[in-house]
Design an enzyme around this catalytic site. Structure first.
Site, PDB file in Angstrom:
ATOM      1  N   HIS A 158      21.874  22.487 -20.870  1.00  0.00           N
ATOM      2  CA  HIS A 158      22.880  24.398 -21.045  1.00  0.00           C
ATOM      3  C   HIS A 158      23.437  24.458 -20.382  1.00  0.00           C
ATOM      4  CE1 HIS A 158      22.578  24.815 -25.714  1.00  0.00           C
ATOM      5  NE2 HIS A 158      20.946  24.451 -25.188  1.00  0.00           N
TER       6      HIS A 158
ATOM      7  N   ALA B 143      20.934  19.991 -31.427  1.00  0.00           N
ATOM      8  CA  ALA B 143      20.076  19.195 -31.745  1.00  0.00           C
ATOM      9  C   ALA B 143      19.158  19.795 -32.752  1.00  0.00           C
ATOM     10  CB  ALA B 143      19.183  18.933 -30.416  1.00  0.00           C
TER      11      ALA B 143
ATOM     12  N   SER C 200      22.523  21.459 -27.535  1.00  0.00           N
ATOM     13  CA  SER C 200      21.997  21.110 -25.923  1.00  0.00           C
ATOM     14  C   SER C 200      21.790  19.557 -25.618  1.00  0.00           C
ATOM     15  CB  SER C 200      19.834  20.644 -26.777  1.00  0.00           C
ATOM     16  OG  SER C 200      19.508  22.330 -26.632  1.00  0.00           O
TER      17      SER C 200
ATOM     18  N   TYR D 284      15.807  33.208 -29.277  1.00  0.00           N
ATOM     19  CA  TYR D 284      14.534  32.836 -28.652  1.00  0.00           C
ATOM     20  C   TYR D 284      14.074  33.365 -27.271  1.00  0.00           C
ATOM     21  CZ  TYR D 284      15.913  27.832 -27.575  1.00  0.00           C
ATOM     22  OH  TYR D 284      16.592  27.240 -26.788  1.00  0.00           O
ATOM     23  N   GLU D 285      15.423  32.739 -26.513  1.00  0.00           N
ATOM     24  CA  GLU D 285      15.993  33.797 -24.606  1.00  0.00           C
ATOM     25  C   GLU D 285      15.234  35.024 -25.025  1.00  0.00           C
ATOM     26  OE1 GLU D 285      18.826  31.220 -23.082  1.00  0.00           O
ATOM     27  OE2 GLU D 285      19.327  31.409 -24.708  1.00  0.00           O
TER      28      GLU D 285
ATOM     29  N   HIS E 208      20.871  31.131 -27.429  1.00  0.00           N
ATOM     30  CA  HIS E 208      19.613  31.819 -27.924  1.00  0.00           C
ATOM     31  C   HIS E 208      18.573  33.335 -28.610  1.00  0.00           C
ATOM     32  CE1 HIS E 208      20.248  27.359 -26.522  1.00  0.00           C
ATOM     33  NE2 HIS E 208      20.216  26.938 -27.856  1.00  0.00           N
TER      34      HIS E 208
ATOM     35  N   MET F  40      17.279  25.210 -34.036  1.00  0.00           N
ATOM     36  CA  MET F  40      16.771  26.452 -33.323  1.00  0.00           C
ATOM     37  C   MET F  40      17.704  27.597 -33.007  1.00  0.00           C
ATOM     38  SD  MET F  40      13.317  25.977 -31.061  1.00  0.00           S
ATOM     39  CE  MET F  40      12.541  24.921 -30.897  1.00  0.00           C
ATOM     40  N   SER F  41      18.844  27.689 -33.633  1.00  0.00           N
ATOM     41  CA  SER F  41      20.439  27.619 -32.969  1.00  0.00           C
ATOM     42  C   SER F  41      21.716  27.576 -34.454  1.00  0.00           C
ATOM     43  CB  SER F  41      20.840  26.945 -32.203  1.00  0.00           C
ATOM     44  OG  SER F  41      21.063  25.541 -32.605  1.00  0.00           O
TER      45      SER F  41
ATOM     46  N   ASN G 247      14.590  14.293 -33.475  1.00  0.00           N
ATOM     47  CA  ASN G 247      13.626  13.539 -33.265  1.00  0.00           C
ATOM     48  C   ASN G 247      13.128  13.624 -34.682  1.00  0.00           C
ATOM     49  OD1 ASN G 247      13.786  16.563 -32.460  1.00  0.00           O
ATOM     50  ND2 ASN G 247      12.003  16.422 -33.796  1.00  0.00           N
TER      51      ASN G 247
ATOM     52  N   HIS H  51      10.886  18.474 -25.183  1.00  0.00           N
ATOM     53  CA  HIS H  51      12.429  19.005 -25.234  1.00  0.00           C
ATOM     54  C   HIS H  51      12.942  17.625 -23.845  1.00  0.00           C
ATOM     55  CE1 HIS H  51      15.980  21.214 -25.081  1.00  0.00           C
ATOM     56  NE2 HIS H  51      15.692  21.153 -24.077  1.00  0.00           N
TER      57      HIS H  51
HETATM   58  N1  HPA Z   1      12.585  21.434 -34.616  1.00  0.00           N
HETATM   59  C1  HPA Z   1      13.824  22.412 -34.015  1.00  0.00           C
HETATM   60  N2  HPA Z   1      14.236  22.602 -33.141  1.00  0.00           N
HETATM   61  C2  HPA Z   1      14.668  21.527 -32.483  1.00  0.00           C
HETATM   62  C3  HPA Z   1      13.562  20.077 -32.742  1.00  0.00           C
HETATM   63  C4  HPA Z   1      12.488  20.519 -33.604  1.00  0.00           C
HETATM   64  O1  HPA Z   1      12.407  19.581 -34.621  1.00  0.00           O
HETATM   65  N3  HPA Z   1      14.133  18.804 -32.072  1.00  0.00           N
HETATM   66  C5  HPA Z   1      15.738  19.576 -31.673  1.00  0.00           C
HETATM   67  N4  HPA Z   1      15.542  21.072 -32.441  1.00  0.00           N
END
Ligand code: HPA
Length: 280
Positions: A64, A116, A33, A88-89, A86, A214-215, A238, A250
């Protein structure tokens, strides 16, 4: 159609487009990302949109792009996956890892996975970089579930050294020589798409995770199955939920990626150059 036949069909399509470019093409980078701009550093030779490749799913996430970029940087041939798939998609996990299997069959030996992620380690600066030295798969799923594809690897692949020691050491040395601060830690994979709750993040921390995301993990498992050497790096965009008081979104992740991307690009470029030295 058998999965291996789907993979071979995609490989043949790409090989037809590339001609001899696949000779000596050993290294690939999957760009996470907000990190797709890395390709601005690549002298592009061929671009293939995912949507034109037979059997490839299509990427729907903002940030993406969805294409394979074949080119050169720092004197090395390189393949960049700009955009990934992903779970989740809604893609089945076999589709999430199809591109990895395809690039493995194209001859890729070294794979750099990037993403990320949220930092569960409160000591991490935001944004910052973390080399993944191990993972916890908390998704309840595994991309190798189903009939084993014998042509790719064994039924029960070893995961003791999933993030290859030699590549990881080289990445650390590259960071040191490039005067780039990197931390190291464990990445815990959640399916998403909701961000984790503070209780989940607390659990992740107790279980030994430094970052959540998540990847990456399905791709790493599929690549390890094929005996591809992997190293992985997270942009910590973050503090994960509950580590800091603020809510997550996001846009914030993309902004933080933007802030660190020049440093990230420099690290990956220097690393690609050093990996090239391995093959000589
Ligand atoms: N959690 C999950 N996936 C992420 C996060 C997060 O805090 N930040 C960027 N991708």
């Amino acid at each position: 159609m058998r999965e291996i036949d789907r993979i071979i069909e995609s490989v043949n399509y790409i090989k037809n487009k590339l001609g001899s470019f696949t000779d000596g093409l050993n290294t690939a980078v999957v760009l996470g990302s907000g990190l797709g701009d890395f390709v601005d550093n690549v002298e592009v030779i061929h671009t293939i949109d995912y949507k034109e490749i037979p059997n490839f799913p299509t990427s729907k996430v903002k940030g993406h792009k969805g294409r394979l970029i074949f080119g050169r940087c720092k004197g090395q041939k390189i393949l960049c996956m700009q955009g990934r798939f992903h779970y989740y998609e809604g893609h089945p996990q076999v589709d999430v890892v199809l591109p990895i299997r395809v690039i493995g069959k194209l001859g890729i030996k070294n794979l750099i996975l990037t993403n990320a992620a949220g930092g569960t380690n409160p000591d991490f600066n935001i944004p910052s970089l973390m080399i993944i030295n191990d993972h916890i798969n908390f998704s309840g799923y595994n991309p190798l579930i189903g009939d084993n594809i014998e042509e790719l690897g064994p039924r029960f692949p070893d995961m003791s050294n999933i993030y290859n020691n030699d590549l990881t050491e080289m990445l650390k040395l590259t960071a040191r020589d490039s005067k780039i601060d990197v931390r190291e830690g464990v990445y815990m994979y959640f399916s998403g798409p909701s961000y984790e709750t503070p209780a989940e993040v607390k659990m992740a921390r107790i279980l030994g995770a430094d970052a959540v995301g998540m990847s990456t993990v399905p791709e790493a498992i599929a690549a390890r199955h094929m005996n591809i050497k992997i190293c992985a790096i997270s942009c910590i965009t973050n503090h994960a939920a509950g580590v800091s008081k603020s809510n997550l979104n996001h846009e914030e992740v993309l902004e933080a990626s933007e802030e660190i991307k020049d440093t990230f690009n420099r690290l990956i470029l220097n690393f690609v150059e050093n990996i090239g030295g391995l093959d000589e």
